[in-house]
Write a protein that holds these residues in place. Structure first.
Motif, PDB file in Angstrom:
ATOM      1  N   ILE A   1      39.824  42.388  47.729  1.00 51.08           N
ATOM      2  CA  ILE A   1      40.544  41.483  46.822  1.00 51.08           C
ATOM      3  C   ILE A   1      41.320  42.297  45.778  1.00 51.08           C
ATOM      4  CG2 ILE A   1      40.263  39.735  45.000  1.00 51.08           C
ATOM      5  CD1 ILE A   1      39.853  38.564  47.734  1.00 51.08           C
ATOM      6  N   LEU A   2      40.638  43.264  45.172  1.00 52.64           N
ATOM      7  CA  LEU A   2      41.269  44.042  44.093  1.00 52.64           C
ATOM      8  C   LEU A   2      42.481  44.829  44.586  1.00 52.64           C
ATOM      9  CD1 LEU A   2      38.121  45.438  42.208  1.00 52.64           C
ATOM     10  CD2 LEU A   2      39.608  43.548  41.506  1.00 52.64           C
TER      11      LEU A   2
ATOM     12  N   GLN B   1      44.767  43.792  46.420  1.00 52.91           N
ATOM     13  CA  GLN B   1      45.938  42.948  46.647  1.00 52.91           C
ATOM     14  C   GLN B   1      46.701  42.714  45.345  1.00 52.91           C
ATOM     15  OE1 GLN B   1      45.106  39.685  49.583  1.00 52.91           O
ATOM     16  NE2 GLN B   1      43.073  40.575  49.634  1.00 52.91           N
TER      17      GLN B   1
ATOM     18  N   SER C   1      45.781  39.913  43.005  1.00 48.97           N
ATOM     19  CA  SER C   1      44.336  39.811  42.762  1.00 48.97           C
ATOM     20  C   SER C   1      44.009  39.033  41.485  1.00 48.97           C
ATOM     21  CB  SER C   1      43.688  41.197  42.737  1.00 48.97           C
ATOM     22  OG  SER C   1      44.216  41.957  41.684  1.00 48.97           O
TER      23      SER C   1
END
Lengths: 293, 293
Positions: B201-202, B204, B207
């Protein structure tokens, strides 16, 4: 605010909405329809709805607000059933976890009548399905995402925003595409992981022994693995492209951690975990909605 | 039951054990040592320990029970520091989440003196590290796994079992190998997944927006991603073979779900999810300990 609410699908989501609307004094009368007559009857006995309708169309008749809370795969058929009573004065909303597929169905079936449809996704739910778990507080303090399209009438979006705000929700508007990408990342794909992880445990001979030893970390991590199979089949298939994109990214991140493990690279492993651990410690649910509607 | 408890490592686990022992009236005096003098001092001020020791060896001196609650990577050095005071009348225990590596270190350093060491793993913890979170109730109603080896003195295992039972725990005994395989499956590997998922996630661009939209499912699923980086670096590396074995199995299960998605096989997908959802709904934490000690 409204005279008559028609609820199509009197389950957890639809039933909770009816209860919340009544409790907030936002509606005078609730008519409900569910595919299963026993569900509709139970909703009536529980006071979730005031009157049972014999069809989706009859639930819409006379309503000035309609909530579609059916499984995603039943959306198109429901639109077909009610389209003759979809008119510019009635606010229609759904509660689906995916938005592009619902909007496609609305465009196909409702055509120019889809101006009155405001696609909505409340970030709320339980692992427990069914009207017996309906709860007037289900939506309180939760986020609601509205994903209007070009054709959506602006005054209907305003009406929807005011309504959910009055129910104690934070309202955000997004494009359907941005919505589906974001929820693939933070909701749909985690469900897929949890299902896969739990399936991997069950495949092992020692699974009973393993499960007996599992503690609070496992309990929370796998809570979403208990979610409703039909609901999640529909969500995952409807949003499969974004979900598979997330899966690819995840496999990359998992591979990096595995490599650090295989090579016993303690520093690299710790650095990776530290970045995640700090970010997760600082995260607060609903702390900073991106674009308030 | 005991006169003097020596706690080496006055953090969350060691501090909570000291508090629990005192509250249960199972010990008269607690001497504590931590690598960081400020931790030891804080533990003393909080009443978690009665007296601060200036070294691990001094914390053992005069004790009839010793708890090692140091990071797994510090275990061997701690055994070295205290080995001259390890004698057959003192019960030694650790609280590590992996057992084979701790036992290997005990064998290497303590040699024939390792008869008095009872390897222990309490299935308890918090995402919050440090003595400030020490809690006398941390172990209550939780499982404790003891993994004695051939050399372990049976009366020391009995003593350990009686003690943890008196603290309100369910005591199970297992071989170190079975322990490490089981906890790779239900604890260590889920942490790896949660770290990898959150890292993905981070990575992206969106995020921040994603994280702002995440709801209660995400909150619970990622709770373990906030765990302590140094602690989990050690656990994952110590148990890497079993963890990597679980990862392989998981990738297979994830691949089956992905294939069903890619091919839009709704029935196959639903069947897979249904099996998991039912099993997870029926699961209860600590409901059926496999082999009670």
């Amino acid at each position: 605010m409204f005279k008559q609410l028609g609820v199509i699908g009197c389950g957890l989501m639809g039933g909770s909405f009816a209860l919340a609307m009544k409790q907030a004094g936002l509606v005078e009368k609730v008519i409900g329809y569910s595919k299963s007559p026993s569900t509709t009857e139970r909703a009536r006995q529980m006071g979730v709805i005031d009157q049972a309708a014999e069809s989706a169309l009859l639930a819409v008749s006379g309503a000035d607000i309609v909530l579609l809370a059916v499984p995603v795969s039943a959306t198109e058929a429901t639109f077909r059933a009610i389209r003759h009573l979809v008119n510019p004065n009635v606010l229609f909303m759904d509660v689906g976890s995916t938005k592009r597929d619902v909007i496609d169905a609305a465009r196909r079936v409702l055509k120019e009548r889809c101006t009155t449809f405001v696609p909505a996704h409340p970030i709320a739910g339980k692992e427990l399905a069914g009207v017996q778990y309906a709860d007037s507080q289900l939506y309180r303090d939760r986020q609601i995402i509205l994903t209007p399209i070009d054709q959506t009438a602006p005054h209907m979006v305003d009406k929807a925003r005011a309504l959910w705000t009055a129910l104690g929700c934070q309202v955000t508007t997004m494009t359907p595409e941005a919505h589906d990408a974001a929820f693939a990342a933070v909701s749909h794909f985690p469900h897929l992981i949890a299902f896969a992880y739990f399936a991997g445990i069950l495949q092992q001979q020692e699974s009973d022994e393993f499960l007996a030893l599992a503690g609070p970390g496992f309990r929370d991590f796998t809570r979403i693995a208990a979610s409703d199979p039909a609901v999640w089949r529909d969500i995952l298939i409807a949003n499969r492209e974004e979900v598979l994109r997330q899966s690819e990214r995840f496999r990359g991140a998992l591979g990096a951690l595995e490599q650090a493990l295989r090579e016993c690279k303690g520093e690299a492993l710790e650095a990776l975990i530290r970045g995640v651990s700090m970010a997760r410690s600082q995260w607060r649910m609903g702390a900073q909605p991106p674009r308030r509607g």
